[in-house]
Design a protein around this motif. Structure first.
Motif, PDB file in Angstrom:
ATOM      1  N   UNK A 203       0.816  -1.214   0.000  1.00  0.00           N
ATOM      2  CA  UNK A 203       0.000   0.000   0.000  1.00  0.00           C
ATOM      3  C   UNK A 203       0.849   1.262   0.000  1.00  0.00           C
ATOM      4  N   UNK A 204       2.074   1.162  -0.472  1.00  0.00           N
ATOM      5  CA  UNK A 204       2.849   2.372  -0.689  1.00  0.00           C
ATOM      6  C   UNK A 204       2.062   3.310  -1.602  1.00  0.00           C
ATOM      7  N   UNK A 205       1.452   2.740  -2.632  1.00  0.00           N
ATOM      8  CA  UNK A 205       0.514   3.459  -3.491  1.00  0.00           C
ATOM      9  C   UNK A 205      -0.727   2.591  -3.668  1.00  0.00           C
ATOM     10  N   UNK A 206      -1.895   3.212  -3.512  1.00  0.00           N
ATOM     11  CA  UNK A 206      -3.144   2.475  -3.681  1.00  0.00           C
ATOM     12  C   UNK A 206      -3.662   2.539  -5.115  1.00  0.00           C
ATOM     13  N   UNK A 207      -3.308   3.602  -5.835  1.00  0.00           N
ATOM     14  CA  UNK A 207      -3.855   3.803  -7.175  1.00  0.00           C
ATOM     15  C   UNK A 207      -2.782   4.455  -8.041  1.00  0.00           C
ATOM     16  N   UNK A 208      -2.671   4.050  -9.309  1.00  0.00           N
ATOM     17  CA  UNK A 208      -1.658   4.652 -10.184  1.00  0.00           C
ATOM     18  C   UNK A 208      -1.771   6.169 -10.305  1.00  0.00           C
ATOM     19  N   UNK A 209      -2.975   6.729 -10.128  1.00  0.00           N
ATOM     20  CA  UNK A 209      -3.115   8.182 -10.210  1.00  0.00           C
ATOM     21  C   UNK A 209      -2.256   8.893  -9.176  1.00  0.00           C
ATOM     22  N   UNK A 210      -1.963   8.224  -8.067  1.00  0.00           N
ATOM     23  CA  UNK A 210      -1.177   8.842  -7.000  1.00  0.00           C
ATOM     24  C   UNK A 210       0.317   8.854  -7.285  1.00  0.00           C
ATOM     25  N   UNK A 211       0.746   8.180  -8.347  1.00  0.00           N
ATOM     26  CA  UNK A 211       2.175   8.143  -8.644  1.00  0.00           C
ATOM     27  C   UNK A 211       2.718   9.535  -8.985  1.00  0.00           C
ATOM     28  N   UNK A 212       1.865  10.399  -9.482  1.00  0.00           N
ATOM     29  CA  UNK A 212       2.273  11.785  -9.774  1.00  0.00           C
ATOM     30  C   UNK A 212       2.075  12.702  -8.566  1.00  0.00           C
ATOM     31  N   UNK A 213       1.557  12.136  -7.479  1.00  0.00           N
ATOM     32  CA  UNK A 213       1.228  12.970  -6.321  1.00  0.00           C
ATOM     33  C   UNK A 213       1.594  12.251  -5.024  1.00  0.00           C
ATOM     34  N   UNK A 214       2.878  12.007  -4.759  1.00  0.00           N
ATOM     35  CA  UNK A 214       3.249  11.268  -3.541  1.00  0.00           C
ATOM     36  C   UNK A 214       2.868  11.979  -2.247  1.00  0.00           C
ATOM     37  N   UNK A 215       2.546  13.282  -2.355  1.00  0.00           N
ATOM     38  CA  UNK A 215       2.142  14.028  -1.157  1.00  0.00           C
ATOM     39  C   UNK A 215       0.675  13.795  -0.797  1.00  0.00           C
ATOM     40  N   UNK A 216      -0.095  13.163  -1.679  1.00  0.00           N
ATOM     41  CA  UNK A 216      -1.492  12.887  -1.343  1.00  0.00           C
ATOM     42  C   UNK A 216      -1.554  12.054  -0.061  1.00  0.00           C
ATOM     43  N   UNK A 217      -2.304  12.526   0.887  1.00  0.00           N
ATOM     44  CA  UNK A 217      -2.445  11.794   2.157  1.00  0.00           C
ATOM     45  C   UNK A 217      -3.451  10.671   1.985  1.00  0.00           C
ATOM     46  N   UNK A 218      -3.047   9.481   2.367  1.00  0.00           N
ATOM     47  CA  UNK A 218      -3.965   8.338   2.368  1.00  0.00           C
ATOM     48  C   UNK A 218      -4.684   8.279   3.710  1.00  0.00           C
ATOM     49  N   UNK A 219      -5.974   8.098   3.671  1.00  0.00           N
ATOM     50  CA  UNK A 219      -6.758   8.073   4.898  1.00  0.00           C
ATOM     51  C   UNK A 219      -6.473   6.896   5.797  1.00  0.00           C
ATOM     52  N   UNK A 220      -5.710   5.915   5.316  1.00  0.00           N
ATOM     53  CA  UNK A 220      -5.405   4.736   6.117  1.00  0.00           C
ATOM     54  C   UNK A 220      -3.954   4.715   6.606  1.00  0.00           C
ATOM     55  N   UNK A 221      -3.222   5.822   6.370  1.00  0.00           N
ATOM     56  CA  UNK A 221      -1.827   5.864   6.802  1.00  0.00           C
ATOM     57  C   UNK A 221      -1.718   5.974   8.319  1.00  0.00           C
TER      58      UNK A 221
END
Length: 259
Positions: A203-221
């Motif tokens: 779960x380093x990344x949940x969705x490929x769209x986030x690959x351009x936005x590593x700063x997006x906060x995941x609600x499960x972090x």
């Protein structure tokens, strides 16, 4: 996926509809609506969950992450996913009986990754070593972070191989690297063989769209700032080594190249 001498097969366990703001609470809906084909007609993300099977030429069979298991309750107050409980059938179709699995690697101990760790209090993969970072075992099993996770993972106590520190290599083609933030003991699995590589990122990344936005906060972090820093570091590393990546929540569990 052929990574040198290692074959990697996706293992879908199910699919759960999820509102984008549950996964990424700070990202406006308009961002998702601007991405073609990402949302369904109800404005939901269809998020798969499952894992991967890697087989080498020596006959080792390694399963990475274990989906939601029987009757998975994956979201707070959520209903059962309409598509679920597929992982054992998928392994059977790959001619991989549960008893033939030599190793299980758990990227971290969230419920949608440990669902098939045990069944009715008994390890589902009876002969497998289960590789888990000690920090996650301490937090989830010896601690009181999640009763559902503890119930699934505690039966592995005699089968668990707890590793510590920055990395460990169960096989010459497999390296597990500590990547904390999403959970204390989250890790990335690097498969490297004959000059080719693939990163199984959990779960380093949940969705490929986030690959351009590593700063997006995941609600499960577990630790959002640490998770963001870890994501940025891994993106830099994987780009530099031209290593594709894939996670068990990527659409159709397909790898993505960062080139």
């Amino acid at each position: 996926m052929e990574i040198g001498d290692v074959t990697v097969e996706p293992l879908t366990d199910g699919v759960v509809p999820m509102p984008p703001n549950l996964l990424y609470p700070d990202v406006p809906m308009s961002v998702w609506q601007a991405l073609p084909g990402v949302l369904d007609r109800h404005g939901m993300l269809q998020i798969p969950f499952g894992g991967f099977l890697a087989t080498d030429r020596q006959g080792h069979r390694v399963v990475f992450d274990l989906g939601g298991g029987l009757a998975p309750q994956l979201l707070p107050g959520g209903e059962l996913p309409p598509v679920r409980e597929l992982l054992p059938e998928r392994l059977e179709k790959l001619d991989c009986p549960l008893g033939s699995v030599t190793d299980v690697v758990l990227s971290h101990l969230h419920i949608d990754h440990v669902g098939w760790a045990s069944t009715a209090g008994v390890p589902t993969f009876p002969r497998a070593r289960h590789h888990i970072h000690a920090a996650d075992w301490k937090y989830f099993v010896d601690g009181d972070a999640d009763d559902a996770v503890r119930g699934k993972v505690a039966p592995l106590r005699d089968a668990a191989v707890l590793w510590e520190g920055g990395s460990v290599s169960p096989y010459d083609w497999l390296r597990l690297v500590h990547a904390p933030g999403h959970t204390p003991g989250a890790s990335v699995a690097l498969i490297e063989s004959r000059g080719r590589s693939l990163a199984l990122v959990g779960d380093l990344f949940h969705h490929p769209a986030a690959l351009d936005h590593p700063h997006w906060r995941c609600g499960f972090d577990w630790d959002a700032p640490a998770a963001a820093a870890t994501r940025a570091l891994w993106l830099e590393t994987l780009r530099a080594t031209d290593t594709p990546l894939v996670g068990p929540h990527f659409p159709e569990l397909r790898p993505v190249s960062l080139r």
